[in-house]
Design an enzyme around this catalytic site. Structure first.
Site, PDB file in Angstrom:
ATOM      1  N   GLU A 265      18.652  -5.347  36.543  1.00  0.00           N
ATOM      2  CA  GLU A 265      17.340  -4.686  36.682  1.00  0.00           C
ATOM      3  C   GLU A 265      17.638  -3.219  36.895  1.00  0.00           C
ATOM      4  O   GLU A 265      18.029  -2.817  37.992  1.00  0.00           O
ATOM      5  CB  GLU A 265      16.579  -5.270  37.881  1.00  0.00           C
ATOM      6  CG  GLU A 265      16.233  -6.742  37.761  1.00  0.00           C
ATOM      7  CD  GLU A 265      15.118  -7.006  36.770  1.00  0.00           C
ATOM      8  OE1 GLU A 265      14.514  -6.045  36.266  1.00  0.00           O
ATOM      9  OE2 GLU A 265      14.864  -8.187  36.495  1.00  0.00           O
ATOM     10  N   CYS A 299      11.236   1.675  40.306  1.00  0.00           N
ATOM     11  CA  CYS A 299      11.636   1.586  38.900  1.00  0.00           C
ATOM     12  C   CYS A 299      10.405   1.451  38.008  1.00  0.00           C
ATOM     13  O   CYS A 299      10.441   1.797  36.833  1.00  0.00           O
ATOM     14  CB  CYS A 299      12.557   0.393  38.705  1.00  0.00           C
ATOM     15  SG  CYS A 299      11.848  -1.097  39.406  1.00  0.00           S
TER      16      CYS A 299
HETATM   17  P1  NAP Z   1      22.251   2.799  42.657  1.00  0.00           P
HETATM   18  O1  NAP Z   1      22.876   4.048  43.127  1.00  0.00           O
HETATM   19  O2  NAP Z   1      22.630   2.298  41.324  1.00  0.00           O
HETATM   20  O3  NAP Z   1      22.563   1.723  43.785  1.00  0.00           O
HETATM   21  C1  NAP Z   1      22.098   0.405  43.718  1.00  0.00           C
HETATM   22  C2  NAP Z   1      23.061  -0.512  44.443  1.00  0.00           C
HETATM   23  O4  NAP Z   1      24.317  -0.474  43.752  1.00  0.00           O
HETATM   24  C3  NAP Z   1      23.343  -0.105  45.878  1.00  0.00           C
HETATM   25  O5  NAP Z   1      23.551  -1.267  46.645  1.00  0.00           O
HETATM   26  C4  NAP Z   1      24.641   0.683  45.734  1.00  0.00           C
HETATM   27  O6  NAP Z   1      25.409   0.699  46.908  1.00  0.00           O
HETATM   28  C5  NAP Z   1      25.336  -0.124  44.664  1.00  0.00           C
HETATM   29  N1  NAP Z   1      26.374   0.627  43.958  1.00  0.00           N
HETATM   30  C6  NAP Z   1      26.455   1.962  43.733  1.00  0.00           C
HETATM   31  N2  NAP Z   1      27.576   2.245  43.052  1.00  0.00           N
HETATM   32  C7  NAP Z   1      28.222   1.064  42.849  1.00  0.00           C
HETATM   33  C8  NAP Z   1      29.452   0.706  42.226  1.00  0.00           C
HETATM   34  N3  NAP Z   1      30.252   1.600  41.643  1.00  0.00           N
HETATM   35  N4  NAP Z   1      29.795  -0.603  42.217  1.00  0.00           N
HETATM   36  C9  NAP Z   1      29.023  -1.531  42.788  1.00  0.00           C
HETATM   37  N5  NAP Z   1      27.845  -1.246  43.396  1.00  0.00           N
HETATM   38  C10 NAP Z   1      27.453   0.036  43.417  1.00  0.00           C
HETATM   39  O7  NAP Z   1      20.675   2.880  42.642  1.00  0.00           O
HETATM   40  P2  NAP Z   1      19.708   3.310  43.824  1.00  0.00           P
HETATM   41  O8  NAP Z   1      19.720   4.802  43.877  1.00  0.00           O
HETATM   42  O9  NAP Z   1      19.994   2.556  45.052  1.00  0.00           O
HETATM   43  O10 NAP Z   1      18.316   2.766  43.279  1.00  0.00           O
HETATM   44  C11 NAP Z   1      17.564   3.484  42.374  1.00  0.00           C
HETATM   45  C12 NAP Z   1      17.705   2.937  40.973  1.00  0.00           C
HETATM   46  O11 NAP Z   1      17.415   1.544  40.977  1.00  0.00           O
HETATM   47  C13 NAP Z   1      16.718   3.548  40.025  1.00  0.00           C
HETATM   48  O12 NAP Z   1      17.332   3.832  38.804  1.00  0.00           O
HETATM   49  C14 NAP Z   1      15.675   2.456  39.855  1.00  0.00           C
HETATM   50  O13 NAP Z   1      14.958   2.523  38.657  1.00  0.00           O
HETATM   51  C15 NAP Z   1      16.500   1.236  39.945  1.00  0.00           C
HETATM   52  N6  NAP Z   1      15.678   0.090  40.304  1.00  0.00           N
HETATM   53  C16 NAP Z   1      15.426  -0.829  39.340  1.00  0.00           C
HETATM   54  C17 NAP Z   1      14.624  -1.923  39.633  1.00  0.00           C
HETATM   55  C18 NAP Z   1      14.339  -2.941  38.584  1.00  0.00           C
HETATM   56  O14 NAP Z   1      13.912  -4.034  38.950  1.00  0.00           O
HETATM   57  N7  NAP Z   1      14.533  -2.669  37.313  1.00  0.00           N
HETATM   58  C19 NAP Z   1      14.092  -2.082  40.907  1.00  0.00           C
HETATM   59  C20 NAP Z   1      14.367  -1.121  41.867  1.00  0.00           C
HETATM   60  C21 NAP Z   1      15.182  -0.027  41.541  1.00  0.00           C
HETATM   61  P3  NAP Z   1      25.343   1.933  47.912  1.00  0.00           P
HETATM   62  O15 NAP Z   1      24.013   1.925  48.495  1.00  0.00           O
HETATM   63  O16 NAP Z   1      26.399   1.621  48.889  1.00  0.00           O
HETATM   64  O17 NAP Z   1      25.630   3.163  47.102  1.00  0.00           O
END
Ligand code: NAP
Length: 497
Positions: A265, A299
């Site tokens: 997602e 998102c």
């Molecule tokens: P993110 O930086 O991608 O982080 C999401 C999760 O992934 C966090 O738990 C993060 O951990 C972890 N993560 C980061 N780098 C990683 C790596 N190299 N390996 C494994 N895990 C890793 O995103 P965010 O800033 O939290 O959330 C915003 C994004 O999520 C937006 O793009 C939004 O559109 C998307 N989103 C999508 C949906 C959907 O259903 N399509 C719903 C909600 C949000 P840490 O917190 O420790 O960095």
């Protein structure tokens, strides 16, 4: 439900009740490194609580527990899993005010919105408790009439669930509930900015009777340290990730090496289309919900307002007036209608997008700057932009609404599809034929038809293109955690022939 007044004592009392350890094999443990991780209040920048900072050793211990629990868990009766989910639903609802306040404290959303997320997030527990006992296979006769065919569903196996910070409860329940329903064990890694809600949720699920080792939770300062070794381990069978497209792509590459099932997602860039026949007051109300819920940090947030040229002036005037009425404040303030941005870096990124948009010819109608004082506030903003403005191709993730115009339905469709993303979209029109025509031609997994908020536990949520793959919720949600097994049975009449 009793609505408690939020005092400093109440906040402290709640924070003291949140488990701060790692949940591994049914026990709350300290991190093997001995390190802790601070969790902050984005409305003040102050530390709320320190939790155990899990690392790769802790992650492996969690996978050991998940792997050891998988066989027995897969063999539990569906009714037993259903009742655990149903009890967890009841417990989350009983503690609605605690969950809502905790989310407001660690994530910033106004308390009223946090209460809405508890209702929405808890519903995944109830929905999947109902799905658990209605998840059937099939039995049929092969076309040539000789064999009997049996198709069953089995749990896919130990799963890694990675969640973002923007919906701390709902993103966890959306994954944990179908995994429990399907009979999978799991390691949940919440976002480091908002781990507290997941820790409290895990405690509640344990209290609901979930056996040790089925749900393990490892929060930590280094996401890749936790996920990296698990992704390489052949005992892991699935990853379900919600977050940015960039991280999703990296995890899909890692998943390929271990041939893991994946649910992704990812990011969005939702178009909000307002046609010339739309009810403009309803469109503005929908725009406020689709843009401003969660401070635009969703998102599904409307990211591009595409408005027919004949109604654009009126729409912008009404939308700007509604944005100006909002009151950015700490989410616990009863008058807050919009909270802070998650952190200083995210707020700066939003401001840079606005400045770049203005440099490229955009005009600030209202807002356009950070808020004053402590915390990471950004003033709700409306921008008038041309169709080629760079902000239209960025996921803003903040309270900024760029508005541009179109002249024809064909142009509206073309503009809507001009994005690498394909998650949510919104159509405002009174013409139901147009709704069908446009829906068939736009490339999005979700469409709000005269509706600004459409997420629902009973509906399949997910995107196309770089917004990901797989669906959460609905009848589809449980399939993400099951694998199909086919049994071909020899002709039972063979001896009589
Ligand atoms: P993110 O930086 O991608 O982080 C999401 C999760 O992934 C966090 O738990 C993060 O951990 C972890 N993560 C980061 N780098 C990683 C790596 N190299 N390996 C494994 N895990 C890793 O995103 P965010 O800033 O939290 O959330 C915003 C994004 O999520 C937006 O793009 C939004 O559109 C998307 N989103 C999508 C949906 C959907 O259903 N399509 C719903 C909600 C949000 P840490 O917190 O420790 O960095």
């Amino acid at each position: 439900m009793t609505v408690t007044t939020v005092t400093a004592e109440r906040e402290q009392e709640l924070l003291q009740s949140v488990p701060t350890g790692l949940l591994i094999n049914g026990e709350w443990r300290d991190a093997s490194s001995g390190k802790t991780l601070d969790v902050h209040d984005p409305a003040t920048g102050k530390v709320l609580l320190s939790i155990q900072d899990g690392n790769s050793d802790d992650a492996m211990a969690a996978l050991d527990a998940a792997s050891a629990a998988q066989r027995d868990w897969a063999l539990t009766a569906p009714r037993e899993r259903a009742e655990i989910l149903r009890r967890a639903f009841d417990k989350v609802i009983e503690r609605s005010e605690d969950f809502a306040l905790l989310m407001t404290l660690e994530m910033g959303k106004p308390l009223a919105e946090a209460r809405g997320e508890v209702t929405y997030g808890a519903e995944f527990l109830r929905w999947f408790s109902e799905e658990t006992v209605r998840h059937y296979g099939r039995y049929f006769t092969s076309p040539e009439g000789k064999n009997k065919m049996i198709v069953t569903h089995k749990p896919v196996g130990p799963s890694l669930l990675i969640t973002p910070w923007n919906f701390p409860l709902a993103m966890a329940t959306r994954k944990v509930a179908p995994a429990i329903a399907a009979g999978c064990t799991m390691v949940l890694k919440p976002a480091k900015l908002t781990p507290l809600t997941s820790l409290l949720f895990a405690q509640v699920v344990q209290e609901a009777g979930l056996p040790a080792g089925v749900l393990n939770v490892v929060a930590g300062s280094s996401a890749s340290a936790i996920s990296g070794p698990l992704m390489k381990d052949s005992r892991l069978r699935k990853i379900s990730f919600t977050g940015s497209t960039a991280v999703g792509v990296k995890l899909m590459q890692d998943a390929a090496n271990n041939v893991l099932r994946t649910s992704m997602e990812l990011g969005g860039n939702a178009p909000f289309l307002v046609f010339e026949d739309a009810d403009l007051d309803a469109a503005v109300e929908g725009a406020m919900a689709a843009k401003m819920r969660n401070m635009g940090e969703a998102c599904t947030a409307a990211n591009r307002f595409l408005v027919h040229q004949d109604v654009a002036t009126e729409f912008k005037a009404k939308f700007a007036a509604a944005l100006q009425k909002l009151n950015p404040a700490r989410g616990t303030d009863p008058d807050a209608t919009v909270g802070p941005i998650i952190d200083g870096g995210a707020r700066d990124d939003i401001h840079t997008l606005v400045q770049d948009s203005v440099s490229a010819g955009g005009t600030v109608v209202t807002g356009g700057k950070p808020g004053d004082g402590d915390g990471f506030f950004y003033i709700p903003t409306l921008l008038e932009v041309g169709n080629d403005n760079p902000i239209l191709s960025e996921e803003i993730f903040g309270p900024v609404a760029p508005v541009t115009t179109f002249a024809t339905e064909e142009e509206a469709i073309e503009l809507a599809n001009a994005s690498q993303y394909g998650l949510a979209s919104y159509l405002y029109t009174r013409d139901v034929n147009r709704m069908f025509r446009v829906s068939e031609q736009i490339e999005f997994g979700l469409i709000g038809f005269n509706a600004g908020v459409i997420s629902n536990a009973s509906a399949p949520f997910g995107g196309v293109k770089q917004s990901g793959m797989g669906r959460e919720g609905g009848a589809e949600g449980i399939e993400e955690y099951t694998t199909v097994q086919y049994i071909g049975m020899a002709d039972p009449y063979a001896a009589q022939k």
